[in-house]
Design a protein around this motif. Structure first.
Motif, PDB file in Angstrom:
ATOM      1  N   ALA A 132      10.297   5.929   4.331  1.00 32.00           N
ATOM      2  CA  ALA A 132      11.788   5.706   4.244  1.00 32.00           C
ATOM      3  C   ALA A 132      12.057   4.399   5.137  1.00 32.00           C
ATOM      4  O   ALA A 132      12.917   3.636   4.898  1.00 32.00           O
ATOM      5  CB  ALA A 132      12.639   6.948   4.574  1.00 32.00           C
ATOM      6  N   LEU A 133      11.745   4.557   6.171  1.00 38.11           N
ATOM      7  CA  LEU A 133      11.738   3.340   7.307  1.00 38.11           C
ATOM      8  C   LEU A 133      11.321   2.067   6.621  1.00 38.11           C
ATOM      9  O   LEU A 133      12.250   0.988   6.831  1.00 38.11           O
ATOM     10  CB  LEU A 133      10.984   3.620   8.584  1.00 38.11           C
ATOM     11  N   ILE A 134      10.311   1.949   6.179  1.00 40.32           N
ATOM     12  CA  ILE A 134       9.801   0.750   5.559  1.00 40.32           C
ATOM     13  C   ILE A 134      10.685   0.345   4.340  1.00 40.32           C
ATOM     14  O   ILE A 134      10.967  -0.858   4.310  1.00 40.32           O
ATOM     15  CB  ILE A 134       8.390   0.916   4.997  1.00 40.32           C
ATOM     16  N   PHE A 135      11.082   1.086   3.633  1.00 38.76           N
ATOM     17  CA  PHE A 135      11.902   1.004   2.294  1.00 38.76           C
ATOM     18  C   PHE A 135      13.274   0.226   2.977  1.00 38.76           C
ATOM     19  O   PHE A 135      13.680  -0.759   2.449  1.00 38.76           O
ATOM     20  CB  PHE A 135      12.209   2.078   1.679  1.00 38.76           C
ATOM     21  N   VAL A 136      13.835   0.968   3.869  1.00 42.24           N
ATOM     22  CA  VAL A 136      15.239   0.464   4.488  1.00 42.24           C
ATOM     23  C   VAL A 136      15.040  -1.113   5.021  1.00 42.24           C
ATOM     24  O   VAL A 136      15.651  -1.667   4.966  1.00 42.24           O
ATOM     25  CB  VAL A 136      15.790   1.256   5.553  1.00 42.24           C
TER      26      VAL A 136
ATOM     27  N   VAL B 274       0.877  -1.233  -0.011  1.00 38.91           N
ATOM     28  CA  VAL B 274       0.167   0.147   0.077  1.00 38.91           C
ATOM     29  C   VAL B 274       0.913   1.171  -0.160  1.00 38.91           C
ATOM     30  O   VAL B 274       0.714   2.119  -0.903  1.00 38.91           O
ATOM     31  CB  VAL B 274      -1.008  -0.052   1.221  1.00 38.91           C
ATOM     32  N   SER B 275       1.669   1.191   0.916  1.00 39.98           N
ATOM     33  CA  SER B 275       2.660   2.622   1.080  1.00 39.98           C
ATOM     34  C   SER B 275       3.422   2.693  -0.154  1.00 39.98           C
ATOM     35  O   SER B 275       3.865   3.728  -0.695  1.00 39.98           O
ATOM     36  CB  SER B 275       3.208   2.542   2.271  1.00 39.98           C
ATOM     37  N   GLY B 276       3.860   1.485  -0.755  1.00 36.79           N
ATOM     38  CA  GLY B 276       4.684   1.503  -2.061  1.00 36.79           C
ATOM     39  C   GLY B 276       3.846   2.260  -3.153  1.00 36.79           C
ATOM     40  O   GLY B 276       4.375   3.161  -3.826  1.00 36.79           O
ATOM     41  N   ARG B 277       2.786   1.655  -3.274  1.00 39.46           N
ATOM     42  CA  ARG B 277       1.697   2.382  -4.392  1.00 39.46           C
ATOM     43  C   ARG B 277       1.645   3.861  -4.114  1.00 39.46           C
ATOM     44  O   ARG B 277       1.728   4.713  -4.969  1.00 39.46           O
ATOM     45  CB  ARG B 277       0.432   1.618  -4.329  1.00 39.46           C
ATOM     46  N   LEU B 278       1.392   4.212  -2.828  1.00 36.38           N
ATOM     47  CA  LEU B 278       1.031   5.731  -2.591  1.00 36.38           C
ATOM     48  C   LEU B 278       2.285   6.366  -2.837  1.00 36.38           C
ATOM     49  O   LEU B 278       2.142   7.343  -3.376  1.00 36.38           O
ATOM     50  CB  LEU B 278       0.806   5.964  -1.179  1.00 36.38           C
ATOM     51  N   GLY B 279       3.597   5.974  -2.468  1.00 32.38           N
ATOM     52  CA  GLY B 279       4.802   6.680  -2.793  1.00 32.38           C
ATOM     53  C   GLY B 279       4.870   6.730  -4.461  1.00 32.38           C
ATOM     54  O   GLY B 279       5.562   7.851  -4.833  1.00 32.38           O
ATOM     55  N   SER B 280       4.693   5.924  -5.070  1.00 33.70           N
ATOM     56  CA  SER B 280       5.256   6.098  -6.568  1.00 33.70           C
ATOM     57  C   SER B 280       3.966   6.935  -7.253  1.00 33.70           C
ATOM     58  O   SER B 280       4.359   7.718  -8.167  1.00 33.70           O
ATOM     59  CB  SER B 280       4.978   4.617  -7.392  1.00 33.70           C
ATOM     60  N   ARG B 281       2.637   6.796  -6.401  1.00 34.36           N
ATOM     61  CA  ARG B 281       1.847   7.858  -7.123  1.00 34.36           C
ATOM     62  C   ARG B 281       2.058   9.401  -6.875  1.00 34.36           C
ATOM     63  O   ARG B 281       2.193  10.271  -7.529  1.00 34.36           O
ATOM     64  CB  ARG B 281       0.433   7.634  -6.505  1.00 34.36           C
TER      65      ARG B 281
END
Ligand code: CUA
Length: 350
Positions: free
Chosen positions: A64-68, A5-12
């Motif tokens: 960023a935390l989730i990504f790391v 979910v957060s990845g999709r929000l991020g790319s949007r």
């Protein structure tokens, strides 16, 4: 789940930033000589924009935390469990782990709940701010493809360039903006001043700003509204109070009546110009197009499509489609002489 979910929000968000940035660059390019700040949400000058930046830092920090964590684990697994030597045995097959599955469902869910609650708190905080009695009242009306700007208490009507006074550290200068649409859904967005707000037919929305420094801050219609959506630009000109007061006085004055431009004025009154445009104090009282009473006080033509100089003005009147294909103003098929007279008249509307 949460990661996805957060990845999709991020790319949007990233693609919105890219698209928005491109449009602003286009606007800035057309008016390169003007000193206009980059319209970034990270350089706010007004309270709602400061609050939005605060919230953005929280969301970006969590993302960023989730990504790391995710990328770090993926990298570690790829290295740690890579195939070694000529060991061709199949690795152990594991089917299901309640503890891990519950963890990767509950943790992302909690992250989403936290983001939702914090965002809701910011939205209510900003939108719930009561209008102080000294606030400047402005009505901004979205049109295909320009902004009508009305100051009901000051008796001023203008277009595409919103003038407001600036506050400072000791004194705020709030402006409360009522948003209306004359046709389709638009969206009012000046990133350094406030968040996006949709401009919807038959519905009244509001935004407020309290700019703390002077300058020109550019904005953009942020909702696709037809072929010239990208050229529906907005400039907010924040001025020190005395300068703003002078602007108000000049706008309240009647249209300049220059005896040298009578031929053009007659031509203007005899053409269909007056059905769409208002020049206060004359027969021209049309409401479909921008009020031209003080046209020359504006920096741009066609909602930012061209600089407001004599050559562009002439070219615009000759055929608006050269700057804005699809603009509702038709080419009037004027002779060169008529064009000259009309442009000379319009240039007296200071
Ligand atoms: Cu108006 Cu897009």
């Amino acid at each position: 789940m949460g990661e996805r979910v957060s990845g999709r929000l991020g790319s949007r968000a990233a693609s919105c930033l890219a698209v928005g940035g491109g449009l602003f660059l286009k606007a800035a390019g057309a008016l390169a000589a003007d000193r206009v700040e980059t319209p970034s949400i990270f350089s706010p000058v007004s309270t709602p924009a400061y609050e939005i930046r605060e919230l953005s830092f929280l969301v970006l920090g969590l993302s960023a935390l989730i990504f790391v964590v995710v990328a770090g684990m993926a990298a570690w697994i790829i290295v740690r469990f890579r195939s070694r030597g000529d060991d061709r045995r199949e690795p152990p097959q594991i089917y299901g782990s309640d503890r891990i599955e519950i963890a990767w469902t509950v943790v992302p869910f909690l992250i989403v709940v936290v983001l939702f609650l914090v965002t809701a708190r910011y939205i209510y905080g900003i939108e719930g701010r009561a209008q102080p009695p000294e606030a400047l009242e402005v009505t901004v009306i979205g049109n295909q493809w320009w902004w009508e700007i009305r100051y009901p208490k000051l008796g001023i009507v203008t277009a595409n360039e919103l003038h407001v006074p600036s506050g400072d550290d000791t004194r705020a200068a709030p402006a409360f903006i009522t948003l209306q649409s004359a046709d389709v859904v638009h969206s009012f967005w000046v990133p350094q001043l406030a968040g996006k707000m949709d401009v919807i037919p038959n519905k009244i929305n509001r935004v407020w700003i309290d700019p703390r420094k002077s300058g020109t801050f550019v904005g953009q219609c942020a909702e696709f509204c037809g072929i010239q959506h990208a050229w529906m630009l907005l400039r907010v000109i924040v001025q020190p109070r005395p300068e703003f007061d002078r602007w108000v006085a000049a706008q309240q004055a009647a249209a300049h009546d220059d005896p040298g431009a009578r031929a053009g004025a007659r031509l203007f009154a005899s053409l269909s110009c007056i059905n769409c445009h208002t020049v206060r104090g004359t027969a021209a009282n049309g409401l479909f197009g921008p009020d031209l009473t003080h046209l020359m006080s504006r920096e741009t033509l066609g909602a930012g499509a061209a600089r407001n100089d004599p050559e562009s003005l002439r070219a615009w009147v000759e055929d608006p489609a050269t700057f804005k294909p699809g603009a509702l103003m038709p080419a009037m098929r004027l002779s060169g002489e008529e064009l000259g007279q009309l442009t000379a008249y319009l240039q007296t509307l200071r």
